[in-house]
Write a protein that holds these residues in place. Structure first.
Motif, PDB file in Angstrom:
ATOM      1  N   TRP A   4      39.511  44.732  52.812  1.00 54.89           N
ATOM      2  CA  TRP A   4      38.953  43.571  53.499  1.00 54.89           C
ATOM      3  C   TRP A   4      37.498  43.807  53.883  1.00 54.89           C
ATOM      4  O   TRP A   4      36.681  42.885  53.859  1.00 54.89           O
ATOM      5  N   LEU A   7      35.475  43.218  50.771  1.00 49.29           N
ATOM      6  CA  LEU A   7      35.338  41.775  50.537  1.00 49.29           C
ATOM      7  C   LEU A   7      34.368  41.144  51.540  1.00 49.29           C
ATOM      8  O   LEU A   7      33.574  40.265  51.166  1.00 49.29           O
ATOM      9  N   GLU A   8      34.425  41.594  52.767  1.00 49.07           N
ATOM     10  CA  GLU A   8      33.505  41.096  53.791  1.00 49.07           C
ATOM     11  C   GLU A   8      32.052  41.403  53.407  1.00 49.07           C
ATOM     12  O   GLU A   8      31.178  40.534  53.482  1.00 49.07           O
ATOM     13  N   TRP A   9      31.792  42.640  52.965  1.00 48.62           N
ATOM     14  CA  TRP A   9      30.445  43.012  52.557  1.00 48.62           C
ATOM     15  C   TRP A   9      29.995  42.264  51.316  1.00 48.62           C
ATOM     16  O   TRP A   9      28.841  41.845  51.224  1.00 48.62           O
ATOM     17  N   LEU A  10      30.886  42.098  50.348  1.00 51.51           N
ATOM     18  CA  LEU A  10      30.517  41.334  49.149  1.00 51.51           C
ATOM     19  C   LEU A  10      30.091  39.920  49.517  1.00 51.51           C
ATOM     20  O   LEU A  10      29.098  39.399  48.999  1.00 51.51           O
ATOM     21  N   ASN A  11      30.830  39.314  50.406  1.00 52.65           N
ATOM     22  CA  ASN A  11      30.507  37.964  50.856  1.00 52.65           C
ATOM     23  C   ASN A  11      29.165  37.941  51.590  1.00 52.65           C
ATOM     24  O   ASN A  11      28.327  37.065  51.360  1.00 52.65           O
ATOM     25  N   PHE A  12      28.950  38.897  52.460  1.00 55.31           N
ATOM     26  CA  PHE A  12      27.695  38.974  53.214  1.00 55.31           C
ATOM     27  C   PHE A  12      26.508  39.174  52.275  1.00 55.31           C
ATOM     28  O   PHE A  12      25.481  38.501  52.394  1.00 55.31           O
ATOM     29  N   SER A  14      26.234  38.480  49.103  1.00 62.02           N
ATOM     30  CA  SER A  14      25.972  37.311  48.253  1.00 62.02           C
ATOM     31  C   SER A  14      25.376  36.148  49.031  1.00 62.02           C
ATOM     32  O   SER A  14      24.435  35.499  48.567  1.00 62.02           O
ATOM     33  N   SER A  15      25.888  35.891  50.210  1.00 60.50           N
ATOM     34  CA  SER A  15      25.438  34.708  50.950  1.00 60.50           C
ATOM     35  C   SER A  15      24.184  34.948  51.792  1.00 60.50           C
ATOM     36  O   SER A  15      23.386  34.026  51.984  1.00 60.50           O
ATOM     37  N   GLU A  16      24.000  36.166  52.259  1.00 63.06           N
ATOM     38  CA  GLU A  16      22.891  36.414  53.180  1.00 63.06           C
ATOM     39  C   GLU A  16      21.716  37.161  52.559  1.00 63.06           C
ATOM     40  O   GLU A  16      20.575  36.910  52.926  1.00 63.06           O
ATOM     41  N   TYR A  69      26.519  46.369  44.454  1.00 66.15           N
ATOM     42  CA  TYR A  69      25.874  45.066  44.661  1.00 66.15           C
ATOM     43  C   TYR A  69      24.706  45.196  45.635  1.00 66.15           C
ATOM     44  O   TYR A  69      23.609  44.690  45.390  1.00 66.15           O
TER      45      TYR A  69
END
Length: 114
Positions: A4, A7-12, A14-16, A69
């Motif tokens: 998790w 996944l949290e870091w991948l989301n951060f 990509s979005s930030e 990433y």
């Protein structure tokens, strides 16, 4: 739990970070827009720098796809002449990642290293 976090870091990332730094590649960016982007990205890099304190990688002791990433996106700062000095943990992380044989091989294949 580690899954998790990854996944949290991948989301951060990509979005930030990706979205923010990616805007700087736009040749039509105005100085005001660029300044606003840099201020927002700086705040995000503060968070990454803090997360790397005492950790070799984003999620602790083990390399994950989030590290690959992050390295890619942070490597853009060199092309954009953004100094990583305000984020010493991130700067050290970037150097560690760049020393990895697989990273060097990939960068050579991409024409980023000779």
């Amino acid at each position: 739990m580690e899954r998790w976090r990854v996944l949290e870091w991948l989301n951060f990332i990509s979005s930030e970070l990706h979205k923010g730094l990616g805007a700087l590649f736009n040749p039509a960016i105005t100085p005001e827009w660029k300044q606003a982007v840099l201020e927002r990205v700086s705040q995000r890099l503060d968070l990454v720098n803090q997360a790397l304190k005492g950790n070799a990688f984003l999620c602790g002791r083990h390399f994950t796809i989030a590290d690959a990433y992050l390295f890619t996106i942070v490597n853009w700062t060199g092309f954009m002449h953004i100094d990583l000095a305000p984020w010493p943990e991130l700067a050290a992380y970037q150097l560690r990642m760049a020393e990895r044989p697989a990273v060097q091989q990939a960068m050579r294949a991409e024409g980023l290293l000779k």
